[in-house]
Motif scaffolding. Sequence first.
Motif, PDB file in Angstrom:
ATOM      1  N   ARG A  66      -5.239 -34.106  13.978  1.00 29.31           N
ATOM      2  CA  ARG A  66      -4.296 -33.082  13.527  1.00 29.31           C
ATOM      3  C   ARG A  66      -4.958 -32.085  12.593  1.00 29.31           C
ATOM      4  O   ARG A  66      -4.635 -30.893  12.607  1.00 29.31           O
ATOM      5  CB  ARG A  66      -3.111 -33.731  12.818  1.00 29.31           C
ATOM      6  CG  ARG A  66      -2.134 -34.447  13.740  1.00 29.31           C
ATOM      7  CD  ARG A  66      -1.065 -35.156  12.893  1.00 29.31           C
ATOM      8  NE  ARG A  66      -0.501 -34.254  11.900  1.00 29.31           N
ATOM      9  CZ  ARG A  66      -0.016 -34.633  10.737  1.00 29.31           C
ATOM     10  NH1 ARG A  66      -0.023 -35.922  10.393  1.00 29.31           N
ATOM     11  NH2 ARG A  66       0.494 -33.759   9.900  1.00 29.31           N
ATOM     12  N   PHE A  70      -5.420 -29.862  16.533  1.00 26.44           N
ATOM     13  CA  PHE A  70      -4.054 -29.380  16.803  1.00 26.44           C
ATOM     14  C   PHE A  70      -3.067 -30.238  16.025  1.00 26.44           C
ATOM     15  O   PHE A  70      -3.012 -31.453  16.209  1.00 26.44           O
ATOM     16  CB  PHE A  70      -3.760 -29.467  18.303  1.00 26.44           C
ATOM     17  CG  PHE A  70      -2.416 -28.921  18.698  1.00 26.44           C
ATOM     18  CD1 PHE A  70      -2.210 -27.560  18.794  1.00 26.44           C
ATOM     19  CD2 PHE A  70      -1.356 -29.776  18.977  1.00 26.44           C
ATOM     20  CE1 PHE A  70      -0.961 -27.051  19.164  1.00 26.44           C
ATOM     21  CE2 PHE A  70      -0.117 -29.289  19.353  1.00 26.44           C
ATOM     22  CZ  PHE A  70       0.081 -27.915  19.445  1.00 26.44           C
ATOM     23  N   ASP A  71      -2.309 -29.599  15.163  1.00 30.74           N
ATOM     24  CA  ASP A  71      -1.321 -30.320  14.354  1.00 30.74           C
ATOM     25  C   ASP A  71       0.013 -30.315  15.090  1.00 30.74           C
ATOM     26  O   ASP A  71       0.849 -29.421  14.908  1.00 30.74           O
ATOM     27  CB  ASP A  71      -1.181 -29.673  12.981  1.00 30.74           C
ATOM     28  CG  ASP A  71      -0.339 -30.518  12.031  1.00 30.74           C
ATOM     29  OD1 ASP A  71       0.187 -31.566  12.474  1.00 30.74           O
ATOM     30  OD2 ASP A  71      -0.203 -30.136  10.858  1.00 30.74           O
ATOM     31  N   TYR A  72       0.216 -31.329  15.926  1.00 36.26           N
ATOM     32  CA  TYR A  72       1.424 -31.380  16.753  1.00 36.26           C
ATOM     33  C   TYR A  72       2.684 -31.662  15.937  1.00 36.26           C
ATOM     34  O   TYR A  72       3.799 -31.543  16.457  1.00 36.26           O
ATOM     35  CB  TYR A  72       1.269 -32.430  17.849  1.00 36.26           C
ATOM     36  CG  TYR A  72       0.820 -33.791  17.352  1.00 36.26           C
ATOM     37  CD1 TYR A  72       1.745 -34.707  16.873  1.00 36.26           C
ATOM     38  CD2 TYR A  72      -0.518 -34.132  17.364  1.00 36.26           C
ATOM     39  CE1 TYR A  72       1.344 -35.944  16.401  1.00 36.26           C
ATOM     40  CE2 TYR A  72      -0.935 -35.372  16.902  1.00 36.26           C
ATOM     41  CZ  TYR A  72      -0.004 -36.278  16.427  1.00 36.26           C
ATOM     42  OH  TYR A  72      -0.412 -37.502  15.964  1.00 36.26           O
ATOM     43  N   GLN A  73       2.556 -32.026  14.679  1.00 30.04           N
ATOM     44  CA  GLN A  73       3.726 -32.285  13.853  1.00 30.04           C
ATOM     45  C   GLN A  73       4.186 -31.062  13.061  1.00 30.04           C
ATOM     46  O   GLN A  73       5.219 -31.115  12.401  1.00 30.04           O
ATOM     47  CB  GLN A  73       3.426 -33.441  12.893  1.00 30.04           C
ATOM     48  CG  GLN A  73       3.218 -34.776  13.583  1.00 30.04           C
ATOM     49  CD  GLN A  73       3.055 -35.919  12.593  1.00 30.04           C
ATOM     50  OE1 GLN A  73       3.181 -35.736  11.383  1.00 30.04           O
ATOM     51  NE2 GLN A  73       2.791 -37.115  13.105  1.00 30.04           N
ATOM     52  N   ALA A  74       3.418 -29.973  13.117  1.00 39.88           N
ATOM     53  CA  ALA A  74       3.797 -28.759  12.399  1.00 39.88           C
ATOM     54  C   ALA A  74       4.991 -28.098  13.078  1.00 39.88           C
ATOM     55  O   ALA A  74       5.240 -28.283  14.267  1.00 39.88           O
ATOM     56  CB  ALA A  74       2.617 -27.798  12.333  1.00 39.88           C
ATOM     57  N   ASP A  75       5.719 -27.289  12.309  1.00 38.05           N
ATOM     58  CA  ASP A  75       6.968 -26.716  12.818  1.00 38.05           C
ATOM     59  C   ASP A  75       6.796 -25.360  13.489  1.00 38.05           C
ATOM     60  O   ASP A  75       7.699 -24.892  14.189  1.00 38.05           O
ATOM     61  CB  ASP A  75       7.993 -26.601  11.684  1.00 38.05           C
ATOM     62  CG  ASP A  75       7.436 -25.843  10.488  1.00 38.05           C
ATOM     63  OD1 ASP A  75       6.232 -25.495  10.516  1.00 38.05           O
ATOM     64  OD2 ASP A  75       8.186 -25.605   9.529  1.00 38.05           O
ATOM     65  N   THR A  76       5.653 -24.694  13.302  1.00 40.99           N
ATOM     66  CA  THR A  76       5.426 -23.401  13.936  1.00 40.99           C
ATOM     67  C   THR A  76       4.093 -23.417  14.681  1.00 40.99           C
ATOM     68  O   THR A  76       3.200 -24.212  14.374  1.00 40.99           O
ATOM     69  CB  THR A  76       5.400 -22.256  12.902  1.00 40.99           C
ATOM     70  OG1 THR A  76       4.279 -22.448  12.018  1.00 40.99           O
ATOM     71  CG2 THR A  76       6.693 -22.232  12.100  1.00 40.99           C
ATOM     72  N   LEU A  77       3.966 -22.530  15.657  1.00 43.97           N
ATOM     73  CA  LEU A  77       2.740 -22.459  16.445  1.00 43.97           C
ATOM     74  C   LEU A  77       1.559 -22.071  15.573  1.00 43.97           C
ATOM     75  O   LEU A  77       0.432 -22.567  15.774  1.00 43.97           O
ATOM     76  CB  LEU A  77       2.916 -21.440  17.584  1.00 43.97           C
ATOM     77  CG  LEU A  77       1.702 -21.261  18.511  1.00 43.97           C
ATOM     78  CD1 LEU A  77       1.371 -22.580  19.207  1.00 43.97           C
ATOM     79  CD2 LEU A  77       1.966 -20.155  19.523  1.00 43.97           C
ATOM     80  N   ARG A  79       0.940 -22.842  12.469  1.00 40.91           N
ATOM     81  CA  ARG A  79       0.444 -24.022  11.764  1.00 40.91           C
ATOM     82  C   ARG A  79      -0.132 -25.063  12.717  1.00 40.91           C
ATOM     83  O   ARG A  79      -0.996 -25.842  12.337  1.00 40.91           O
ATOM     84  CB  ARG A  79       1.581 -24.639  10.948  1.00 40.91           C
ATOM     85  CG  ARG A  79       2.066 -23.735   9.817  1.00 40.91           C
ATOM     86  CD  ARG A  79       3.210 -24.374   9.047  1.00 40.91           C
ATOM     87  NE  ARG A  79       3.669 -23.515   7.969  1.00 40.91           N
ATOM     88  CZ  ARG A  79       4.687 -23.806   7.168  1.00 40.91           C
ATOM     89  NH1 ARG A  79       5.353 -24.944   7.334  1.00 40.91           N
ATOM     90  NH2 ARG A  79       5.036 -22.971   6.205  1.00 40.91           N
ATOM     91  N   GLN A  80       0.343 -25.077  13.944  1.00 40.52           N
ATOM     92  CA  GLN A  80      -0.163 -26.054  14.902  1.00 40.52           C
ATOM     93  C   GLN A  80      -1.600 -25.740  15.326  1.00 40.52           C
ATOM     94  O   GLN A  80      -2.412 -26.649  15.487  1.00 40.52           O
ATOM     95  CB  GLN A  80       0.754 -26.092  16.137  1.00 40.52           C
ATOM     96  CG  GLN A  80       2.099 -26.752  15.880  1.00 40.52           C
ATOM     97  CD  GLN A  80       3.023 -26.638  17.082  1.00 40.52           C
ATOM     98  OE1 GLN A  80       2.829 -25.810  17.973  1.00 40.52           O
ATOM     99  NE2 GLN A  80       4.057 -27.478  17.110  1.00 40.52           N
ATOM    100  N   ILE A  81      -1.903 -24.472  15.520  1.00 40.91           N
ATOM    101  CA  ILE A  81      -3.245 -24.123  15.979  1.00 40.91           C
ATOM    102  C   ILE A  81      -4.195 -23.778  14.834  1.00 40.91           C
ATOM    103  O   ILE A  81      -5.391 -23.574  15.054  1.00 40.91           O
ATOM    104  CB  ILE A  81      -3.202 -22.947  16.968  1.00 40.91           C
ATOM    105  CG1 ILE A  81      -2.699 -21.671  16.276  1.00 40.91           C
ATOM    106  CG2 ILE A  81      -2.354 -23.288  18.179  1.00 40.91           C
ATOM    107  CD1 ILE A  81      -2.757 -20.440  17.154  1.00 40.91           C
TER     108      ILE A  81
END
Length: 397
Positions: A66, A70-77, A79-81
């Motif tokens: 993560r 890729f942070d799959y637990q983040a709430d927005t794209l 923050r995920q990428i």
Amino acid sequence: MLRQIVGGDVVISFLAVVIALVVGGVLIAFADEEVSKTVSYVFARPTDFLGACWEAVSEAYKALFRGAIFDYQADTLNRQIRPITESMTFAIPLILAGLGIAVGFRAGLFNIGAQGQIIVGGIIAAYMGFAFDLPVLLHLLLCVVGGALGGALWGFIPGILKARTGANEVIVTIMLNWIAVSLVAYVLTLGKFNASGTGLRSPQIGPNAAYPRLIPDFLVPDNTFRLHWGFVVAILATLFVWWLLERSTIGFEIRAAGANPHAARTAGMSVGRITILTMVIAGGLAGLAATSQVLVTGGSLTAGVAATYGFDAITVALLGRSRPLGTFLAGLLFGAFQSGGTLMQSVTATPIDIVFVVQSVIVLLIAAPPLVRAIFRLPDPDAQPKRDRAATKEAAA
């Protein structure tokens, strides 16, 4: 052909990473509090112990993923990428300095001075960044070239000493590292460098001297990505080193001198000139690594401008087998470790030192390919040609 592929460098490097991750998993399990509570009844209830181990290791490596990819637990794209862009940002100085180390290795030179070359490159780049006020592209280009020239100058010193006096480049570059550390501490107390009066940080570079962000603001709302055009510089440097070593006359001379300096000298090559040129190129690449630290928005020169990138670059070059593409990929891997290790520590309380252990194990195994082959019972790609030559000699006798 199959023997060459299975026992080749790429497979060995991949398996070295796998073994290192397994070793890291064992250390994570031992460091976990829940696992330690189940050790006392490991024989009575082994499933509880194994379950606790799996939970600790899987959660730690999930957090590492993560934080690095890729942070799959983040709430927005955004923050995920963001983690993968952070990994790429951390990888920039590792790739550039690693390329410098790799060029030296290909010439048979052990350039341990990337740390000092980064520092001197950072001094020049920072000075040009805050002392001049030029148009955007011109100012940035001047600072980048200045950083490269600073590192090249620091690489020229061990190169000329090696070529003219036979001085050991390992000892000379190590000593120059310490000189550079003292030099930057002194420079920060001088004139324009000490505008704040603290002697700890130079003035900030001008906005026109900073690398633009690779992901511009108009594409992403609430842009927090730090990835900048220094990553493009790292890609271009990788392509340049590939062309230099594989497609140019100078690269052929570098490889020839590294393989057998006596044969290269007999063939009419100037090994001394090659040595100097190699160290200058290596230093220039390390100087470019400094620009990724200094030439950022709000960037400035500090005594820790080189961090440990100069020493980590040795590991990167070793893992990359001193090949441009391999060094580039190894830099990305270690950048991911650096980016993901922070989140792994904060989320799972796993000591970040375990990441350093994983990196060290990778280097150990890369330096000992027979050990990896023995663990996985892989064939030695050089064994068959040796047997063929021996059989030919016997038949001729």
